[in-house]
Write an enzyme that holds these catalytic residues in place. Structure first.
Site: not given
Ligand code: PGA
Length: 254
Positions: A12, A14, A98, A100, A170, A176, A216
């Protein structure tokens, strides 16, 4: 990892990468992963770059995903992107719900349910993200959160569609942060998701559904996470922006 469920490693990207950077990264991955390995590989570039990246990967085994989609197929929705346009641009998957988007755009479970329907209407495979906040984890309500997210996302969805959903567990606190969930926590959450699907549909649907872990994931922790019996792949954020890291994660899936 289970031998019946084909693993999926999804990057992803982003809101990162210029077109040049995205193209270089796609080219490197295409060259490093020339054969269909054990895992399906999917990349989710930003909307503006989706068509270019899909065309670059057209002769490869790497598929493309949208990072979101609108529940309607057209209309006066300034700034949004509809399923038919994403499909036309070359997407075969759509990430939905997601954390976010849930946090920054107040996406509700009901909206996520209508986006899942829109994805199926447009032959896009939904990759539905669920996960608890740190507060919910600490107050031991994480399982209730997951159950609620799953049952409302699936409302009125027939089993012939539900069977195609890819789930991504997740935990918000692991995204992140560089701090992945512990293997025991991942196993427990994935087993719970499977249990919910079994209860809502059937044990056979639950057993054949693929559940990815995200939060992560990197080259160092991927082998341990991907080896867990209920983990069928990874949704990778920051580490997917680095070709070496992402390639190592794909290889860890076999
Ligand atoms: P990350 O993000 O690997 O940077 O923690 C995962 C995601 O948001 O799908």
């Amino acid at each position: 990892m289970n031998t019946i469920r084909k693993p999926v490693i999804m990057g992803n990207w982003k809101m990162n990468l210029s077109l040049k950077e995205a193209s270089l990264l796609a080219d490197r991955l295409r060259m490093a992963l020339p054969w269909p390995g054990r895992a399906e590989v999917v990349l989710a570039p930003g909307f503006v770059h989706l068509r270019d990246i899909a065309q670059r990967l057209a002769d490869s085994y790497i598929a493309v995903a949208a990072q979101d989609l609108h529940p309607n197929d057209n209309g006066a929705f300034t700034g949004d992107t509809a399923g038919p346009a994403l499909r036309e641009a070359g997407a075969h998957y759509a990430i939905i719900g997601h954390s976010e988007r849930r946090a920054f755009y107040n996406e509700t479970n009901a909206l996520i349910n209508s986006k899942i329907t829109a994805a199926f209407r447009n032959s896009l495979i939904p990759v539905v993200c669920v996960g608890e906040t740190l507060e919910e984890r600490q107050s031991a309500t994480w399982d209730a959160t997951l159950r609620h997210q799953i049952s409302t996302a699936l409302e009125k969805l027939p089993p012939e569609n539900a069977a195609y959903i890819l789930w991504a567990y997740e935990p918000v606190w692991a995204i992140g942060t560089g701090k992945s969930a512990q293997p025991a926590q991942v196993s427990e959450a994935h087993a719970l998701i499977r249990q919910c699907l079994s209860h809502l549909y059937s044990p056979s649907l639950a057993n054949s559904t693929r559940i990815l872990y995200g939060g992560s994931v990197n080259a160092a922790n991927a082998p341990e996470l991907l080896a867990l019996p209920d983990v069928d792949g990874a949704l990778v954020g920051s580490a997917s922006l680095n070709a070496d890291q992402f390639i190592a994660i794909v290889r860890a899936a076999g």
